[in-house]
Design a protein around this motif. Structure first.
Motif, PDB file in Angstrom:
ATOM      1  N   GLY A  41     -12.960  -2.177  -8.615  1.00 43.72           N
ATOM      2  CA  GLY A  41     -11.842  -2.967  -8.120  1.00 43.72           C
ATOM      3  C   GLY A  41     -10.499  -2.666  -8.754  1.00 43.72           C
ATOM      4  N   TRP A  42     -10.415  -1.622  -9.558  1.00 42.33           N
ATOM      5  CA  TRP A  42      -9.153  -1.251 -10.184  1.00 42.33           C
ATOM      6  C   TRP A  42      -8.253  -0.559  -9.165  1.00 42.33           C
ATOM      7  N   THR A  43      -6.930  -0.714  -9.354  1.00 41.95           N
ATOM      8  CA  THR A  43      -5.935  -0.043  -8.529  1.00 41.95           C
ATOM      9  C   THR A  43      -4.863   0.555  -9.431  1.00 41.95           C
ATOM     10  N   TYR A  44      -4.005   1.360  -8.809  1.00 49.19           N
ATOM     11  CA  TYR A  44      -2.889   1.950  -9.551  1.00 49.19           C
ATOM     12  C   TYR A  44      -1.886   0.853  -9.910  1.00 49.19           C
ATOM     13  N   GLY A  45      -1.359   0.942 -11.111  1.00 51.99           N
ATOM     14  CA  GLY A  45      -0.272   0.064 -11.555  1.00 51.99           C
ATOM     15  C   GLY A  45       0.601   0.817 -12.537  1.00 51.99           C
ATOM     16  N   GLU A  46       1.854   0.474 -12.611  1.00 49.20           N
ATOM     17  CA  GLU A  46       2.802   1.155 -13.507  1.00 49.20           C
ATOM     18  C   GLU A  46       2.365   1.096 -14.969  1.00 49.20           C
ATOM     19  N   LYS A  47       1.717  -0.007 -15.349  1.00 56.87           N
ATOM     20  CA  LYS A  47       1.209  -0.130 -16.716  1.00 56.87           C
ATOM     21  C   LYS A  47      -0.182  -0.750 -16.657  1.00 56.87           C
ATOM     22  N   ARG A  48      -0.959  -0.500 -17.695  1.00 59.42           N
ATOM     23  CA  ARG A  48      -2.327  -1.021 -17.715  1.00 59.42           C
ATOM     24  C   ARG A  48      -2.305  -2.542 -17.856  1.00 59.42           C
ATOM     25  N   ASP A  49      -3.077  -3.168 -16.982  1.00 64.23           N
ATOM     26  CA  ASP A  49      -3.222  -4.616 -17.022  1.00 64.23           C
ATOM     27  C   ASP A  49      -4.681  -4.923 -16.716  1.00 64.23           C
ATOM     28  N   ASP A  50      -5.435  -5.253 -17.753  1.00 69.18           N
ATOM     29  CA  ASP A  50      -6.872  -5.507 -17.589  1.00 69.18           C
ATOM     30  C   ASP A  50      -7.151  -6.714 -16.702  1.00 69.18           C
ATOM     31  N   ASN A  51      -6.301  -7.730 -16.767  1.00 67.72           N
ATOM     32  CA  ASN A  51      -6.511  -8.921 -15.945  1.00 67.72           C
ATOM     33  C   ASN A  51      -6.336  -8.628 -14.459  1.00 67.72           C
ATOM     34  N   LYS A  52      -5.363  -7.808 -14.127  1.00 68.79           N
ATOM     35  CA  LYS A  52      -5.114  -7.443 -12.727  1.00 68.79           C
ATOM     36  C   LYS A  52      -5.924  -6.221 -12.299  1.00 68.79           C
ATOM     37  N   LYS A  53      -6.597  -5.615 -13.265  1.00 73.57           N
ATOM     38  CA  LYS A  53      -7.337  -4.366 -13.022  1.00 73.57           C
ATOM     39  C   LYS A  53      -6.411  -3.291 -12.448  1.00 73.57           C
ATOM     40  N   GLU A  54      -5.321  -3.053 -13.165  1.00 69.99           N
ATOM     41  CA  GLU A  54      -4.364  -2.013 -12.791  1.00 69.99           C
ATOM     42  C   GLU A  54      -4.234  -1.014 -13.932  1.00 69.99           C
ATOM     43  N   THR A  55      -4.117   0.248 -13.559  1.00 66.67           N
ATOM     44  CA  THR A  55      -3.940   1.303 -14.556  1.00 66.67           C
ATOM     45  C   THR A  55      -3.067   2.421 -13.986  1.00 66.67           C
ATOM     46  N   PRO A  56      -2.201   2.986 -14.811  1.00 72.04           N
ATOM     47  CA  PRO A  56      -1.374   4.102 -14.347  1.00 72.04           C
ATOM     48  C   PRO A  56      -2.152   5.430 -14.272  1.00 72.04           C
ATOM     49  N   CYS A  57      -3.410   5.411 -14.700  1.00 72.08           N
ATOM     50  CA  CYS A  57      -4.210   6.648 -14.721  1.00 72.08           C
ATOM     51  C   CYS A  57      -4.958   6.902 -13.418  1.00 72.08           C
ATOM     52  N   LEU A  58      -4.833   6.010 -12.446  1.00 74.80           N
ATOM     53  CA  LEU A  58      -5.477   6.253 -11.150  1.00 74.80           C
ATOM     54  C   LEU A  58      -4.574   7.137 -10.288  1.00 74.80           C
ATOM     55  N   VAL A  59      -4.450   8.371 -10.742  1.00 71.51           N
ATOM     56  CA  VAL A  59      -3.672   9.418 -10.061  1.00 71.51           C
ATOM     57  C   VAL A  59      -4.482  10.703 -10.152  1.00 71.51           C
ATOM     58  N   PRO A  60      -4.156  11.688  -9.326  1.00 71.93           N
ATOM     59  CA  PRO A  60      -4.850  12.977  -9.471  1.00 71.93           C
ATOM     60  C   PRO A  60      -4.691  13.524 -10.892  1.00 71.93           C
ATOM     61  N   TYR A  61      -5.679  14.274 -11.329  1.00 69.12           N
ATOM     62  CA  TYR A  61      -5.682  14.852 -12.673  1.00 69.12           C
ATOM     63  C   TYR A  61      -4.376  15.590 -12.972  1.00 69.12           C
ATOM     64  N   SER A  62      -3.880  16.337 -11.999  1.00 73.63           N
ATOM     65  CA  SER A  62      -2.661  17.128 -12.201  1.00 73.63           C
ATOM     66  C   SER A  62      -1.449  16.257 -12.514  1.00 73.63           C
ATOM     67  N   GLU A  63      -1.504  14.975 -12.157  1.00 73.26           N
ATOM     68  CA  GLU A  63      -0.381  14.067 -12.387  1.00 73.26           C
ATOM     69  C   GLU A  63      -0.535  13.220 -13.649  1.00 73.26           C
ATOM     70  N   LEU A  64      -1.651  13.382 -14.339  1.00 72.62           N
ATOM     71  CA  LEU A  64      -1.854  12.625 -15.582  1.00 72.62           C
ATOM     72  C   LEU A  64      -0.891  13.091 -16.658  1.00 72.62           C
ATOM     73  N   PRO A  65      -0.495  12.191 -17.551  1.00 73.39           N
ATOM     74  CA  PRO A  65       0.259  12.621 -18.727  1.00 73.39           C
ATOM     75  C   PRO A  65      -0.619  13.548 -19.579  1.00 73.39           C
ATOM     76  N   GLU A  66      -0.001  14.428 -20.311  1.00 67.22           N
ATOM     77  CA  GLU A  66      -0.739  15.419 -21.105  1.00 67.22           C
ATOM     78  C   GLU A  66      -1.708  14.771 -22.094  1.00 67.22           C
ATOM     79  N   ASN A  67      -1.346  13.629 -22.675  1.00 68.38           N
ATOM     80  CA  ASN A  67      -2.247  12.992 -23.647  1.00 68.38           C
ATOM     81  C   ASN A  67      -3.526  12.491 -22.973  1.00 68.38           C
TER      82      ASN A  67
END
Length: 93
Positions: A41-67
């Motif tokens: 049930g997680w979706t993309y979000g600008e910043k990680r929010d466990d309560n809303k189940k949002e994470t900025p990492c739900l993007v293609p691998y090529s778009e992930l930050p280097e870290n």
């Protein structure tokens, strides 16, 4: 107290082919992680929010930050090194 004791892979040197494989495995690790998060049930979000189940990492691998890519690469790299240190061979067909 727990003390991690991973298999020592410091003496394992990977060929160029296996280093290339590492990147492909790292990308797949991210794809598997993403699929699991979406199923939970997680979706993309600008910043990680466990309560809303949002994470900025739900993007293609090529778009992930280097870290974030480095985390997946390390998982893949240590997996390959562990396989080799246990005496297995990795061979392309």
């Amino acid at each position: 107290m727990y003390t991690p004791q991973p298999i020592d892979t410091t003496n394992i040197i990977l060929s160029d082919d296996l280093l290339e494989l590492t990147e492909k495995i790292a990308e797949n690790v991210h794809e598997v992680w993403s699929k699991g998060r979406i199923a939970e049930g997680w979706t993309y979000g600008e910043k990680r929010d466990d309560n809303k189940k949002e994470t900025p990492c739900l993007v293609p691998y090529s778009e992930l930050p280097e870290n974030e890519k480095e985390y997946d690469r390390n998982t893949a790299l240590e997996t390959i090194k562990t396989i080799l240190s246990l005496g297995y061979k990795i061979q392309k067909r």
